[in-house]
Design an enzyme around this catalytic site. Structure first.
Site, PDB file in Angstrom:
ATOM      1  N   PRO B 234       1.034  -1.327   0.091  1.00  0.00           N
ATOM      2  CA  PRO B 234      -0.166   0.079  -0.018  1.00  0.00           C
ATOM      3  C   PRO B 234       0.780   1.284   0.173  1.00  0.00           C
ATOM      4  O   PRO B 234       1.808   1.329   0.810  1.00  0.00           O
ATOM      5  CB  PRO B 234      -0.771  -0.182   1.120  1.00  0.00           C
ATOM      6  CG  PRO B 234      -0.435  -1.420   1.700  1.00  0.00           C
ATOM      7  CD  PRO B 234       0.640  -2.014   1.099  1.00  0.00           C
ATOM      8  N   MET B 235       0.352   2.177  -0.732  1.00  0.00           N
ATOM      9  CA  MET B 235       1.350   3.498  -0.974  1.00  0.00           C
ATOM     10  C   MET B 235       1.430   4.092   0.387  1.00  0.00           C
ATOM     11  O   MET B 235       2.612   4.655   0.612  1.00  0.00           O
ATOM     12  CB  MET B 235       0.250   4.554  -1.617  1.00  0.00           C
ATOM     13  CG  MET B 235       1.395   5.654  -2.479  1.00  0.00           C
ATOM     14  SD  MET B 235       3.051   5.122  -2.849  1.00  0.00           S
ATOM     15  CE  MET B 235       3.146   4.915  -4.289  1.00  0.00           C
ATOM     16  N   CYS B 236       0.364   4.071   1.402  1.00  0.00           N
ATOM     17  CA  CYS B 236       0.760   4.801   2.533  1.00  0.00           C
ATOM     18  C   CYS B 236       1.879   4.340   3.572  1.00  0.00           C
ATOM     19  O   CYS B 236       2.575   4.733   4.268  1.00  0.00           O
ATOM     20  CB  CYS B 236      -0.531   4.930   3.403  1.00  0.00           C
ATOM     21  SG  CYS B 236      -1.180   3.242   3.949  1.00  0.00           S
ATOM     22  N   THR B 237       2.005   2.843   3.235  1.00  0.00           N
ATOM     23  CA  THR B 237       3.118   1.877   3.943  1.00  0.00           C
ATOM     24  C   THR B 237       4.594   2.537   3.374  1.00  0.00           C
ATOM     25  O   THR B 237       5.438   2.803   4.151  1.00  0.00           O
ATOM     26  CB  THR B 237       3.012   0.474   3.912  1.00  0.00           C
ATOM     27  OG1 THR B 237       1.737   0.217   4.243  1.00  0.00           O
ATOM     28  CG2 THR B 237       4.004  -0.162   4.325  1.00  0.00           C
ATOM     29  N   SER B 240       4.967   6.570   4.118  1.00  0.00           N
ATOM     30  CA  SER B 240       5.080   7.153   5.512  1.00  0.00           C
ATOM     31  C   SER B 240       5.261   6.277   6.988  1.00  0.00           C
ATOM     32  O   SER B 240       5.495   6.641   7.950  1.00  0.00           O
ATOM     33  CB  SER B 240       3.926   8.217   5.966  1.00  0.00           C
ATOM     34  OG  SER B 240       2.782   7.315   5.447  1.00  0.00           O
TER      35      SER B 240
END
EC number: 6.2.1.64
Lengths: 555, 462
Positions: B234-237, B240
């Site tokens: 996932p992009m958020c992982t 950030s």
């Protein structure tokens, strides 16, 4: 030197990702003997040369035949001298000794590998100097007559050298592995359960869990708390209400899951997470917790395979001759019985999970640190053990002990019976053969047919049906061999005539695609033996190219 | 033959051998030496209890193999090299091989038709040269191309196609191509238009081989669920909350590289360029240090960037051999072919499992049934696009949707041409009703996963 290393790292990159640098080192330090450069033999060797086996010695007393040149993968590289005419090349090669021809051509495949050849039949070598075979990490015998492989089997069993027998017979492939005791630390299981200790958290884990206050967290922290913490917290609640008993059956686990669902409420912060219909949704980490309840709550215990290893005689009685596998096993056993409280050293790894970096790394370190602590205790036990048998503590390295501890739940010991035991009327595996033959098309019938053609060879000094005119009459002769085999072993099984006909039809042919299938299979088993990684088969493998099925029997 | 033999005897012996080197049924200008095809002939010239019901022993089968049978091998890599050898040594002489790649040093641990000096050259060409130079009579024709660069006329000439590919997309395309060659007369399949497809795949110590009779047995798309979509982090992982060393590498690859353009404007990350990987590795270490993550190595970095799948010679040898055995069975009717899927795994002992994969009734590739799309008229076109890419049975990559409106062909959305993508992008946000689509509307969808367009029928739901 660095250039060579980098180029080898590049060349072997794809396989280093499977067995690591230490596995590659084991491969490069090995010396394999392969007997008979037939299609099957050269295929096996090709699949050992390409990944970089250290040294191979090809033993073959035969000359190259027209059949070899048509069938042998070695023929792929035969015509390597463009100046000489095509026809002359054929002839020259056909006059050449098979071992030499094959060796030269196989070496072309990988300049890192050293190849030797011995233009001698294995029987001659057994007559004159059986110790010849003692130097090898592994001996692979291909297309050998029964009398030869029985003799060789006996010599290698006494010498403690692993022996792999391979044969391609028509559309049938056969392998038999003979090794007294083969230990595996890195079995690399496909589906391993995690070692999370949630049922009985060790002190450091308990303290870490205590540092979380789920009811008084910021929303952001709450939804990025690792599911392990969530489950641990709710398990505490459950234990207090259920007399410290784990949820055991489906009903209880479902109740536990419900506890987590209901508990996913932040008391002092209004719910922000709702789906389009306006109903509250579980936070992703809580969803993960719920999903993992099934496996995370299994009681921590020593797997039976590891228990068997602890109870083995070799583990109990450590001497100065004991291989390090057993020394360390004894050390781990001591740990389990003392500091471990009946549990193995903590493995130290956790799966990835939804969490912010800081929380995840801290939790990961709790497990890692405990693993290191446990391994250090095991080290102490091992040191004491080594001292007691007069060996220096450097006999086993820290790295070895750490690797062993990490894999403590996956240790395997493979013991493949001797040929003598398989063949003796007193010790052969009657039960296995009889029960398999309840189904008359079981791969077991292929084994019985191979034993029968061996019998045929013994009597007639040839295999059945090699020439067209022989097929018809050999069917009856082969049937007699089948019957005498079944009689000798008092086997009351039915071997269908169809198989007897089929094996005559094969005429001991060695079709390339079957040889290639076996070549890949055998090479990987050889690599397992040499690297002590992954688990070898035990002990008889049969492949049927007609049905594309296979079976493994322990005979 | 003794080494110390007299020269005269030796010369006579050579003559004898020369004389005996007459082919059993000559084929053109190539002579076969005695015994060359003995191992093959036993299966073609003898009766047997397990042969195919259609099998008749004859000397003609061997001739068919040697003279007439045309096999297409897709891929000249790990499986391809093994396949070419297996086929050449089993009597097949007319073989074409297609591969768009060039040789890399990391191929040499298993792609044995290549030598260090061949690095950089096209795989198909080197493989063909090698086999042709060393197996007398064999004629391998190389095609240094993508499979998509070849057309119907090309594919139609083969008796059997055998694939050793490393991508599901390519498999599906090949599958679709052979399906498109099928001829139906009055709804009945003309069996002579079937070109069997043998497909092999490997990954580490696992592999599979399957036999597909297009139009008759389960095709690649019938069992698409067997190839689960590649899971990306996932992009958020990545952006950030990294936790694993892999997250750090992906951060550098996806976010840092486009921002810093370390090798210049418009220079994309080339996984085969060691200087690029070295840069990614360094930056990944820095990223990891920020979050106290351990485990970033050069090897791991390269593995993530190139999506490397571990590979060894042995698994490729096994799977290619199983495939080649099936090619032989089908070409000669010697035995009943695999029906139809073999799974292999030699991590723990050797494990095989053979089963019959079933055809899917409404398979988007082979069922000839127009695919159903159920959406409310208020749904946006974007939702249809998402469905086409995310649905497990479709797994399209970048579908282009066209339809007929007011008697004219209209492109609703197309991603692969920048100018058209820009022009049609606003349609994604429009509802189906706004776009003028009606209940029962036929949508034609093109995608890289199939050479033919797939027809969908729009069913409005409330």
């Amino acid at each position: 030197m660095t250039d060579n290393k980098t180029s080898k790292e590049q060349k072997y990159d794809r396989q280093l990702r499977l067995w690591g640098d230490h596995g590659q080192e084991a491969l490069e330090n090995a010396h394999v003997c392969l007997i008979n450069a037939t299609a099957t033999g050269t295929e096996i060797l090709k699949n050992l040369v390409l990944p970089g086996i250290g040294v191979f010695t090809l033993v073959d007393g035969h000359k190259v035949s027209g059949e070899d040149v048509g069938n042998n993968c070695v023929s792929i590289t035969i015509f390597s001298k463009p100046k000489v005419t095509y026809m002359l090349n054929d002839v020259v090669l056909i006059l050449q000794n098979r071992a030499q021809a094959a060796t030269e051509l196989l070496q072309e495949l990988n300049s890192d590998v050293s190849g030797n050849f011995v233009e001698e039949s294995p029987d001659k070598l057994l007559d004159n100097s059986p110790e010849f075979f003692h130097r090898f990490s592994l001996v692979i015998g291909v297309q050998l007559p029964e009398s030869t492989y029985l003799r060789l089997g006996s010599v290698l069993w006494e010498a403690g050298v692993p022996f792999l027998i391979c044969r391609t017979y028509g559309l049938i492939g056969y392998m038999r592995l003979i090794v007294k005791e083969h230990t595996v630390v890195e079995s690399h299981p496909d589906n391993a359960l995690e070692d999370l200790r949630l049922d009985q958290p060790f002190t450091e884990l308990k303290h870490h869990v205590e540092s979380y206050d789920l009811d008084n967290m910021e929303k952001k922290d709450h939804s990025h708390t690792p599911w392990i913490i969530v489950v641990a917290k709710y398990l505490e609640k459950w234990y207090s209400e259920h007399n410290s008993q784990l949820p055991k059956n489906y009903k209880e686990k479902e109740a536990f899951r419900q506890l987590i669902r209901e508990g996913n409420v932040i008391h002092h912060i209004p719910r922000i997470l709702t789906n389009e219909n306006g109903t509250p949704e579980d936070e992703e980490n809580f969803e993960e917790a719920i999903k993992n309840v099934n496996t995370a709550l299994n009681p921590t215990k020593v797997p039976s395979a590891t228990e068997d290893i602890f109870n083995a005689e070799q583990c109990e009685n450590i001497t100065s001759q004991s291989p390090s596998f057993w020394v360390i096993a004894h050390g781990v056993r001591d740990f389990v019985r003392n500091e471990g409280n009946g549990k193995l050293p903590v493995r130290g790894t956790i799966p990835d999970m939804i969490a912010d970096s800081d929380k995840f790394i801290k939790l990961q370190n709790v497990y890692r640190d405990k693993a290191m602590k446990d391994a250090a205790v095991v080290s102490k036990h091992v040191e004491a053990l080594l001292q007691s048998v007069g060996k220096p503590p450097e006999s086993t390295s820290e790295q070895e002990i750490k690797l062993f501890c990490k894999n403590a739940a996956f240790l395997r010991v493979v013991r493949c019976r001797s040929l003598a035991e398989e063949y003796s009327v007193d010790t052969f595996n009657k039960d296995e053969i009889t029960s398999c033959m309840d189904s008359t098309d079981s791969e077991m019938v292929l084994y019985l047919m191979l034993r029968s053609v061996d019998r045929f060879y013994q009597q007639h000094s040839r295999y059945p049906g090699v020439y067209n005119y022989q097929v018809e009459e050999d069917i009856n002769k082969l049937k007699l061999c089948v019957n005498s085999l079944l009689q000798e072993y008092s086997l009351n099984v039915n071997v269908k005539d169809d198989y007897i006909h089929e094996f005559c039809r094969y005429g001991a042919a060695e079709p390339h695609t079957v040889a290639a299938f076996l070549g890949g299979s055998a090479a990987q088993e050889a690599i397992k033996i040499i690297t002590h990684q992954f688990v070898p088969f035990n002990n008889t493998f049969l492949y049927n190219a007609m049905s594309q099925t296979s079976a493994t029997f322990q005979l | 033959m003794a080494e110390g033999e007299e020269p005269e005897k030796k010369r006579r012996r050579i003559e004898e051998l020369n004389e005996n080197m007459v082919v059993d049924g000559g084929s053109g200008d190539h002579t076969d030496w005695q015994g060359r095809w003995d191992h093959v002939k036993k299966f073609l010239e003898r009766v047997g209890p397990f042969t195919h019901p259609d099998f008749e022993p004859s000397t003609e089968s061997l001739q068919f193999l040697l003279d007439t049978c045309k096999i297409l091998v897709i891929g000249a890599g790990g499986l391809g090299c093994e396949l070419l050898k297996d086929l050449a040594l089993s009597g097949f002489r007319h073989i074409h091989v297609v591969d768009m790649d060039t040789i890399d040093v990391s191929n040499l641990n298993r792609q044995f038709l290549f030598r260090p000096k061949d690095v950089g050259r096209p795989k198909a060409e080197v493989a063909a040269d090698f086999v042709n130079g060393r197996v007398p009579g064999c004629n391998v024709v190389p095609h240094f191309k993508k499979i998509q660069d070849l057309d119907e006329t090309f594919y139609r000439q083969f008796h059997i196609v055998v694939c050793g590919l490393d991508s599901v997309v390519a498999r599906r395309w090949m599958n679709g191509m052979l399906l498109s060659l099928l001829i139906y007369e009055d709804g009945v399949l003309d069996l002579s238009s079937i070109i069997p497809l043998i497909d092999g795949g490997t990954e580490g110590f696992k592999g599979n081989a399957r036999v597909i009779l297009p139009g008759m047995t389960a095709c690649i798309d019938c069992t698409l669920e067997l190839y689960p979509p590649q899971i990306n982090f996932p992009m958020c992982t990545i952006a950030s909350m990294p936790r694993l060393p892999e997250h750090c590498v992906e951060y550098v690859r996806m976010l840092l590289w486009p921002k810093e353009k370390p090798f210049g404007d418009g220079v994309g990350l080339d996984g085969d360029d060691p200087t690029h990987i070295q840069w990614v590795y360094q930056k990944s270490l820095e990223r990891a240090a920020e979050f106290s993550i351990t485990g970033v190595t050069y090897r791991l970095t390269q593995g993530v960037v190139k999506r490397i799948i571990p590979a060894v010679a042995s698994t490729n040898a096994v799977i290619a051999a199983a495939c080649a055995t099936e090619v032989f069975k089908i070409a000669t009717s010697a035995y009943v072919p695999l029906n139809n899927y073999l799974v292999f795994n030699d991590v723990d002992g050797l494990y095989t499992y053979t089963f019959e994969a079933e055809r899917k009734e409404n398979c988007s590739a082979c069922s000839q049934v127009p695919q159903d799309l159920q959406f409310p008229p208020s749904a946006k076109l974007q939702e249809i696009l998402d469905y086409l890419t995310e649905n497990a049975s479709l797994q399209m990559k970048s579908p282009a949707i066209t339809t007929t409106l007011d008697g004219k062909n209209k492109t609703l959305y197309l991603q692969t041409v920048a100018s058209i993508e820009e022009r049609t992008r606003p349609n994604l946000n429009k509802t189906l009703k706004e776009l003028g689509l009606v209940d029962g509307q036929e949508l034609a969808v093109a995608d890289v996963t199939t050479p033919q367009t797939v027809l969908f029928k729009l069913n409005f739901i409330s």
